[in-house]
Structure formats: structure tokens, C-alpha cells
Design a protein around this motif. Structure first.
Motif, PDB file in Angstrom:
ATOM      1  N   ARG A 148       0.827  -1.211   0.000  1.00 22.22           N
ATOM      2  CA  ARG A 148       0.000   0.000   0.000  1.00 22.22           C
ATOM      3  C   ARG A 148       0.861   1.261   0.000  1.00 22.22           C
ATOM      4  NH1 ARG A 148      -4.327  -0.248   4.580  1.00 22.22           N
ATOM      5  NH2 ARG A 148      -3.114  -1.958   5.497  1.00 22.22           N
ATOM      6  N   VAL A 149       1.986   1.211   0.720  1.00 24.66           N
ATOM      7  CA  VAL A 149       2.918   2.336   0.691  1.00 24.66           C
ATOM      8  C   VAL A 149       3.523   2.482  -0.704  1.00 24.66           C
ATOM      9  CG1 VAL A 149       5.112   3.230   1.582  1.00 24.66           C
ATOM     10  CG2 VAL A 149       3.445   2.228   3.153  1.00 24.66           C
ATOM     11  N   ALA A 150       3.860   1.344  -1.339  1.00 19.51           N
ATOM     12  CA  ALA A 150       4.408   1.377  -2.707  1.00 19.51           C
ATOM     13  C   ALA A 150       3.401   1.991  -3.674  1.00 19.51           C
ATOM     14  CB  ALA A 150       4.790  -0.032  -3.150  1.00 19.51           C
ATOM     15  N   ILE A 151       2.123   1.642  -3.516  1.00 17.74           N
ATOM     16  CA  ILE A 151       1.068   2.220  -4.353  1.00 17.74           C
ATOM     17  C   ILE A 151       0.965   3.715  -4.092  1.00 17.74           C
ATOM     18  CG2 ILE A 151      -1.425   2.272  -4.783  1.00 17.74           C
ATOM     19  CD1 ILE A 151      -1.428  -0.763  -4.259  1.00 17.74           C
ATOM     20  N   ALA A 152       1.056   4.134  -2.816  1.00 18.82           N
ATOM     21  CA  ALA A 152       1.002   5.555  -2.474  1.00 18.82           C
ATOM     22  C   ALA A 152       2.144   6.320  -3.132  1.00 18.82           C
ATOM     23  CB  ALA A 152       1.047   5.739  -0.959  1.00 18.82           C
ATOM     24  N   GLY A 153       3.352   5.708  -3.139  1.00 13.37           N
ATOM     25  CA  GLY A 153       4.504   6.346  -3.756  1.00 13.37           C
ATOM     26  C   GLY A 153       4.306   6.576  -5.247  1.00 13.37           C
ATOM     27  N   VAL A 154       3.674   5.610  -5.900  1.00 13.12           N
ATOM     28  CA  VAL A 154       3.375   5.746  -7.336  1.00 13.12           C
ATOM     29  C   VAL A 154       2.247   6.749  -7.539  1.00 13.12           C
ATOM     30  CG1 VAL A 154       2.432   4.540  -9.339  1.00 13.12           C
ATOM     31  CG2 VAL A 154       4.213   3.459  -7.959  1.00 13.12           C
ATOM     32  N   LEU A 155       1.220   6.650  -6.721  1.00 12.85           N
ATOM     33  CA  LEU A 155       0.040   7.504  -6.847  1.00 12.85           C
ATOM     34  C   LEU A 155       0.389   8.979  -6.648  1.00 12.85           C
ATOM     35  CD1 LEU A 155      -2.996   7.087  -7.332  1.00 12.85           C
ATOM     36  CD2 LEU A 155      -3.297   7.039  -4.856  1.00 12.85           C
ATOM     37  N   ALA A 156       1.365   9.262  -5.795  1.00  9.48           N
ATOM     38  CA  ALA A 156       1.734  10.642  -5.477  1.00  9.48           C
ATOM     39  C   ALA A 156       2.198  11.421  -6.700  1.00  9.48           C
ATOM     40  CB  ALA A 156       2.823  10.656  -4.407  1.00  9.48           C
ATOM     41  N   ILE A 157       2.822  10.739  -7.655  1.00  7.43           N
ATOM     42  CA  ILE A 157       3.318  11.438  -8.852  1.00  7.43           C
ATOM     43  C   ILE A 157       2.234  11.574  -9.923  1.00  7.43           C
ATOM     44  CG2 ILE A 157       5.689  10.730  -8.431  1.00  7.43           C
ATOM     45  CD1 ILE A 157       5.362   8.607 -10.609  1.00  7.43           C
ATOM     46  N   ALA A 158       1.012  11.098  -9.591  1.00  6.00           N
ATOM     47  CA  ALA A 158      -0.171  11.259 -10.457  1.00  6.00           C
ATOM     48  C   ALA A 158       0.031  10.726 -11.870  1.00  6.00           C
ATOM     49  CB  ALA A 158      -0.597  12.726 -10.500  1.00  6.00           C
ATOM     50  N   PRO A 159       0.416   9.448 -12.033  1.00  2.00           N
ATOM     51  CA  PRO A 159       0.550   8.886 -13.377  1.00  2.00           C
ATOM     52  C   PRO A 159      -0.817   8.589 -13.984  1.00  2.00           C
ATOM     53  CG  PRO A 159       0.871   7.162 -11.762  1.00  2.00           C
ATOM     54  CD  PRO A 159       0.671   8.435 -10.992  1.00  2.00           C
ATOM     55  N   GLN A 160      -0.852   8.466 -15.293  1.00  2.00           N
ATOM     56  CA  GLN A 160      -2.092   8.085 -15.973  1.00  2.00           C
ATOM     57  C   GLN A 160      -2.308   6.577 -15.926  1.00  2.00           C
ATOM     58  OE1 GLN A 160      -0.979  10.207 -19.719  1.00  2.00           O
ATOM     59  NE2 GLN A 160      -3.014  11.097 -19.546  1.00  2.00           N
ATOM     60  N   VAL A 161      -1.203   5.823 -15.759  1.00  2.00           N
ATOM     61  CA  VAL A 161      -1.258   4.357 -15.748  1.00  2.00           C
ATOM     62  C   VAL A 161      -0.483   3.841 -14.541  1.00  2.00           C
ATOM     63  CG1 VAL A 161      -0.721   2.238 -17.008  1.00  2.00           C
ATOM     64  CG2 VAL A 161      -1.336   4.310 -18.274  1.00  2.00           C
ATOM     65  N   ILE A 162      -1.081   2.905 -13.806  1.00  2.00           N
ATOM     66  CA  ILE A 162      -0.371   2.218 -12.736  1.00  2.00           C
ATOM     67  C   ILE A 162      -0.323   0.732 -13.084  1.00  2.00           C
ATOM     68  CG2 ILE A 162      -0.357   1.556 -10.294  1.00  2.00           C
ATOM     69  CD1 ILE A 162      -1.676   4.181  -9.628  1.00  2.00           C
ATOM     70  N   ILE A 163       0.892   0.184 -13.168  1.00  2.00           N
ATOM     71  CA  ILE A 163       1.086  -1.235 -13.465  1.00  2.00           C
ATOM     72  C   ILE A 163       1.438  -1.955 -12.168  1.00  2.00           C
ATOM     73  CG2 ILE A 163       2.405  -2.922 -14.799  1.00  2.00           C
ATOM     74  CD1 ILE A 163       3.121  -0.623 -16.734  1.00  2.00           C
ATOM     75  N   LEU A 164       0.709  -2.998 -11.854  1.00  2.00           N
ATOM     76  CA  LEU A 164       1.030  -3.844 -10.703  1.00  2.00           C
ATOM     77  C   LEU A 164       1.521  -5.189 -11.235  1.00  2.00           C
ATOM     78  CD1 LEU A 164      -1.826  -2.112  -9.826  1.00  2.00           C
ATOM     79  CD2 LEU A 164      -1.009  -2.980  -7.648  1.00  2.00           C
ATOM     80  N   ASP A 165       2.824  -5.391 -11.148  1.00  2.00           N
ATOM     81  CA  ASP A 165       3.446  -6.597 -11.715  1.00  2.00           C
ATOM     82  C   ASP A 165       3.553  -7.670 -10.639  1.00  2.00           C
ATOM     83  OD1 ASP A 165       4.745  -8.415 -13.267  1.00  2.00           O
ATOM     84  OD2 ASP A 165       6.642  -7.326 -13.367  1.00  2.00           O
ATOM     85  N   GLU A 166       2.568  -8.577 -10.598  1.00  2.00           N
ATOM     86  CA  GLU A 166       2.515  -9.649  -9.594  1.00  2.00           C
ATOM     87  C   GLU A 166       2.622  -9.062  -8.175  1.00  2.00           C
ATOM     88  OE1 GLU A 166       1.850 -12.698 -10.245  1.00  2.00           O
ATOM     89  OE2 GLU A 166       2.617 -13.271 -12.214  1.00  2.00           O
ATOM     90  N   ALA A 167       1.952  -7.924  -7.968  1.00  2.00           N
ATOM     91  CA  ALA A 167       2.109  -7.170  -6.718  1.00  2.00           C
ATOM     92  C   ALA A 167       1.551  -7.890  -5.497  1.00  2.00           C
ATOM     93  CB  ALA A 167       1.447  -5.802  -6.851  1.00  2.00           C
TER      94      ALA A 167
END
Length: 279
Positions: A148-167
Motif C-alpha cells: 500500500r505504501v508502494a502504491i502511495a509512492g506511485v500515486l503521489a506522482i499522479a501517473p495516468q497508468v499504474i502497473i502492478l506486476d505480480e504485486a
């Protein structure tokens, strides 16, 4: 007409010339704000797709476009601003000594003003349910909390696409449920496309579409309900059939006809209850 955010056009890739193709003439597109699951057995090519999207690998044949821009060495840094990745092992992504430091890392690299960074850290940790762990050390968290912290780190930069690779591969059932609920919550609040790489069919229920990979090729693209109905094709692709789908198959053999393919236990119970009331 829906906006295409990611497009693969006849993409082929192999790690060395002496090795077989990992991807063989793969074509598909993913729309803006869409949740797509890419599933397949180990070695089917699904994780390679994730690395190609983010420019970590370059195809020998074909073309990959993000927002209509071809992924090339010249465009890759601009494209990476729009694509965030969450990997299987979150420990490999942590660089900060505290949760807030880790979420701040991507923002610092992009030169965000401090005031904006503080705002985004607070917002994203709240959105993934980790606001109470701001000053905790990442390595002391549970597996689900780390992701969830890793997702927050990605979400903070506001990308258009989030890839979860076997997360969720390294998580226990509770941790997997946490991540699925987090993704659902984030999807409701943000205009973001989710691409989930997995081999677990139980995790694709909430996806808009599913891309089934086998031996480096796309063998099926359809909504989850249609995918679950094609049990033989899934088995031929080396995928384990979810328990609910197996149970439906047995009920069908016994003469029980359902109006639709249930995606989970709740839908199956609803279907059986409806049949009971009609008797």
C-alpha cells in the motif's frame, strides 16, 4: 470514442537471438481509466509486457505507444512520468527511512515544491489507508502495508497508468484482499488506468477486461465473466480455474442452468437463490 492510453502493435521480444520469442506478434490496446488484468502461466510473457510498457526493455519488432507517442530511447523519460510500476517485492522499491520519506522520493526527483509534496504525501497515504504510519520504518510493516505504501509512492506522482506486476504474489490472503480493496478505492477517486499482471484468476473479477497470455501470444481478450465461462481455454493456457467456476461446471453437469457465469461466491449464491424462488 474511448481514448487509448497504451497500444501494442505486432510486438515481438526475446532476451537473446539464440532464445525463443518471449512475446510473439502481440497486439492489444488499453483505454484511459480502464482496469485491465493480464493473466497467464509463468513464462507466458505477461511480466515482459509490463517492462516493455515502462521502457525497461525494448522490442525487436513492432511498436508500443503511450498516449499516442512511440516508446523510444528519446521519449522514455517523458513517458515514465505517466506510468508508475508496483513490483512483486515492495522491499526492492523502498529508499526512504520512513513511510513519508519513501512516498516523497518520486516527488523530489521530479522537483515538486515542498508545500505540494507535503500535500500529496498526506493525500495519498490517506487514500491507501496508511496515514497512521507516516513516521514508521517501511521494513517493519506487513506485506500488505508495504504494498500500500508502494502504491502511495506511485500515486503521489499522479501517473495516468499504474502497473502492478505480480504485486500480490508474496502476500497472504488477507494482504491480497487489502491490495484489491485499495486498488478499488483508488480507482473510484482517480482517473487512472490499472494494469494488473497476475496468474491468480481470483484477482481479475473487478477488471473491465482480461488479456489472457499463453506461450508469448494473446489467446483471449474479454470481460472477466466471458473469460471465466471459457474454462477449457483457460486450462489449455495453464491457468487454474477458480473454485466458483469449478462448482458452476459441476452444477451444470447436474442440470442446474444459471442465467450468467458467477464471478464470486456472492453471485453464485444469488443465482442459486433466484432459481430456488422460481420453483
Amino acid at each position: 470514442m474511448e481514448k487509448r492510453i497504451v497500444t501494442f502493435r505486432n510486438v515481438s521480444f526475446r532476451y537473446r537471438e539464440s532464445l525463443p520469442w518471449v512475446l510473439n506478434n502481440v497486439s492489444f490496446s488499453i483505454n484511459a481509466d480502464e482496469w485491465v488484468a493480464i493473466i497467464g502461466h509463468n513464462g507466458s510473457g505477461k511480466s515482459t509486457i509490463a517492462k516493455l510498457m515502462n521502457g525497461l526493455l525494448t522490442p525487436q519488432e513492432g511498436e508500443i505507444l503511450v498516449n499516442g507517442t512511440p516508446v523510444t530511447p528519446e521519449t522514455i523519460w517523458e513517458i515514465r512520468k505517466n506510468i508508475g510500476m508496483v513490483f512483486q517485492n515492495p522491499d526492492n522499491q523502498f529508499v526512504g527511512t520512513t513511510v513519508q520519506d519513501d512516498v516523497a522520493f518520486g516527488l523530489e526527483n521530479r522537483g515538486f515544491p515542498r508545500k505540494e509534496m507535503v500535500k500529496r504525501i498526506k493525500q495519498t497515504l490517506l487514500q491507501v489507508g496508511m496515514e497512521a504510519y507516516t513516521l514508521h520504518e517501511p521494513h517493519r510493516l506487513s506485506g500488505g502495508q508495504k504494498q500500500r505504501v508502494a502504491i502511495a509512492g506511485v500515486l503521489a506522482i499522479a501517473p495516468q497508468v499504474i502497473i502492478l506486476d505480480e504485486a500480490t504474489a508474496m502476500l497472504d490472503p488477507r494482504g491480497r484482499l487489502e491490495i484489491m480493496e485499495t486498488m478499488h478505492h483508488v480507482k473510484e477517486q482517480h482517473n487512472v488506468s490499472f494494469i494488473m499482471i497476475t496468474h491468480d484468476l481470483k484477482e481479475v473479477v473487478r477488471a473491465d477486461r482480461v488479456i489472457v497470455m499463453s506461450e508469448g501470444k494473446v489467446v483471449e481478450i474479454a470481460p472477466p465473466r466471458d473469460i471465466f465461462a471459457k474454462k477449457e481455454k483457460l486450462q489449455q493456457s495453464g491457468l487454474d480455474i477458480p473454485f466458483v467456476a469449478k462448482l458452476v461446471d459441476e452444477l451444470t453437469k447436474l442440470g442446474t442452468k444459471l442465467s450468467k457465469e458467477p464471478l464470486n461466491h456472492d453471485e453464485l449464491l444469488e443465482e442459486l437463490w433466484t432459481l430456488y424462488l422460481k420453483r
